[in-house]
Design a protein around this motif. Sequence first.
Motif, short mmCIF file in Angstrom:
data_model
loop_
_atom_site.label_atom_id
_atom_site.label_comp_id
_atom_site.label_asym_id
_atom_site.label_seq_id
_atom_site.Cartn_x
_atom_site.Cartn_y
_atom_site.Cartn_z
N GLN A 250 4.60 -6.02 -10.40
CA GLN A 250 4.49 -4.58 -10.74
C GLN A 250 3.06 -4.24 -11.18
O GLN A 250 2.49 -3.22 -10.77
CB GLN A 250 5.48 -4.24 -11.85
N ARG B 162 0.68 -4.28 -8.20
CA ARG B 162 0.80 -3.05 -7.40
C ARG B 162 0.01 -1.91 -8.05
O ARG B 162 -0.70 -1.16 -7.38
CB ARG B 162 2.28 -2.67 -7.25
N ASN C 36 -3.21 -0.18 -6.27
CA ASN C 36 -3.15 1.26 -5.98
C ASN C 36 -4.25 2.00 -6.71
O ASN C 36 -4.82 2.97 -6.21
CB ASN C 36 -1.78 1.83 -6.36
N LEU D 289 -1.35 1.99 -1.13
CA LEU D 289 -0.68 0.96 -0.31
C LEU D 289 0.25 1.60 0.71
O LEU D 289 0.32 1.18 1.87
CB LEU D 289 0.13 0.01 -1.21
N GLU E 249 3.68 -9.89 0.87
CA GLU E 249 3.00 -8.89 0.06
C GLU E 249 3.28 -9.12 -1.42
O GLU E 249 2.40 -8.96 -2.27
CB GLU E 249 3.47 -7.49 0.49
N ASP E 250 4.54 -9.53 -1.74
CA ASP E 250 4.90 -9.81 -3.14
C ASP E 250 4.02 -10.91 -3.73
O ASP E 250 3.57 -10.82 -4.88
CB ASP E 250 6.37 -10.23 -3.25
N LEU F 283 0.62 -9.41 -4.54
CA LEU F 283 0.66 -8.56 -5.73
C LEU F 283 0.79 -9.40 -7.00
O LEU F 283 0.17 -9.10 -8.02
CB LEU F 283 1.81 -7.56 -5.62
N SER G 220 -8.25 -7.08 -7.72
CA SER G 220 -7.70 -5.95 -6.96
C SER G 220 -8.78 -5.23 -6.16
O SER G 220 -8.56 -4.79 -5.03
CB SER G 220 -6.99 -4.97 -7.90
#
Length: 711
Positions: free
Chosen positions: A487, A490, A494, A504, A524-525, A528, A538
């Motif tokens: 989380q 992400r 972003n 994303l 993708e998980d 992240l 990031s």
Amino acid sequence: MFTIDDLGDRLGGYLPQEEIQQVKRAFYYAEQAHDGQRRRSGEPYVTHPLAVANILANMHMDHQSLMAAMLHDVIEDTGVSKEALAEQFGKPVAELVDGVSKLTQITFEDKAVAQAENFQKMVLAMSRDIRVIIVKLADRLHNMRTLGALRPDKKRRIARETLEIYARIAGRLGINTIRVELEDLSFQAIHPMRAERIKRAVSSARGNRRSAIREVQSTLQKSLDDEQLAGTVIGRQKHLLSIYKKMRDQRKPFAEIMDVFGFRIVTEDVASCYRILGIVHNRYKPVPGRFKDYIAIPKANGYQSLHTTLFGSRGMPIEVQIRTREMEAMANNGIAAHWLYKAGQTTHPIAEGSHARARAWVKGLLEMQRHAGDSLEFIEHVKNDLFPDDIYVFTPKGDIMELPQGATVIDFAYSVHTDIGNNCIACRIDRHLAPLSTRLESGQTLEIITAPGARPNLAWLNFVTTAKARSAIRHALKHQRQAEAGQLGRRLLNKALAEFDTSLEELSGGVMPRVLAELELPSEDALLESIGLGARVSNVVARRLLDMEQDTPSGHGTDMHEGMRPLVISGGEGMVINFARCCHPLPGDPVVGHLSVGKGIVVHRAECRNIVEHKNDPDKLFALEWSDEISEDFPVGLRIEIESRRGLVAELAGLVTDADANIERIGIEERDVRLSTVHLTLSVKGRVHLARIIKRIRNMSNVEKITRVAN
């Protein structure tokens, strides 16, 4: 020398002739397969499988187990395949041999890791057929009996492994005869001189006490005969390791340990056990608090017996165990008694119950194996779980749950079900609310209160004792950490993409798979999570995504931090946003975040000097901003210089409590005759809350100086 014909004669007492012939056929097959191979002692190799089968014959194991014992080294040491064995002797025997075979040695840097990996494989084999471990124990027992040909250092290594794993498993499965011999043989290999001295002392002590033992034995036997109760009184001997452990752990001299007389009374039925208990208590005075009823509440391995300690006629303690013949068979052979009764084509509830408990234990091992981080962690869990002293507690419905000594409420919750442990928030012990860290006592009734959104707490690992609870908590925390890292990752990605008016979700479908392939990540998980845990930056990932999107090198400049919007934090994000202990940031303080590998974002006050060293790595620094909605409390340190006087701590505590804050820690040191320095750690809501508390403390009389601890 023991031969296959001698074994056949012994098996004739409980196996049909056609099954004995199959066992003999397996022996001749093994003899041919091992032809030319010899043990270190110089004997033909086939003497080993024959001796293993003989140990199993003493336990009245079934013919398939005996065949597996004959063939257990064939797959590894000869060119015979599992399929060939299945064709010759049937699939069940081939599966047993495959499970028992000395496991394929994998090259590891560490022998401990190799042993742990092998033990994991053995657990999987046990889950398919519990007989695998019984044959394995017999194999290990014969190897321990013939350790003499090995180097001393190798003897000690094998003996320690036997003591830590195999003897404990034998105890856990109730196979007491094998457990005792494995323990004594291991003790003799690890401490040969100590074992020899204790053995000589035991022999001498028994000779000196023979008349006293006979006197007690005949008195107990006469008491049974007078009441016309069928029962046999047997003198019970302590084994070497138990004597050594008592001398070492209880710091007792040898004479004091050997002063205890041990007897076992074996009778026909349960009712007679309790009648005999009354008779021996009538003959000798019982020692208060030393009676245990393992018939009503059996041990986890199926052991059942009445235990009592009496004052003898010469003032010497007498330990008495009272049990039925079936319980005696169970005490000696444990789970193996299941096949003893099966061989006679009868079933017995004690043996069936032991088999069910063993299967439940193996099922629990498999669950631990799935949750453990690696093989060494798993084997540590197993060692902790292998038969400590037990307590017995009750569920609200009256079901008995068995737990190790020192177990807590959390251990109980996980023993009921993993989900109940994970969602546990409170507990009632005998209808009264109690802390989750409460140590349990036998006889208590527990009711667990759960909440759907609750999660395990990292602090639980400081007090839980059972392996199941420990591995389940670690497993849940690991998944919780991964979810929170995903989380956070992400949000960070972003946030970096937002500087270029994209996100994303707005990127074209083919971009992410290409970046994942380039970074060699499975999903993708995973990407992240690695961003959230600080393993990847990031900004760098965002640039790569944009480059892929446009198929051209990025011209966005080198410093993406300039003009970027701050990341909003509330303090409730979980384990991937941590607050630096060096400067204790509070809501209202200007803060920056540093991306630390494995920890996620570590939040510092902007003026914290520890953040200076990270200024050269701008990709890992983030502008942060406090959320308007914060419900957490945050620690903060204060240093107060004040005149010493009585009641100072009480006055400070009262002021802090009145200001709706909590004292986490307090310490006082004298600076001189007049002044003291108070070090105070508080939990506060934020900077405004702290200012209110500081104002109250300043209004106290004789406060010279008060400062917030910065670093």
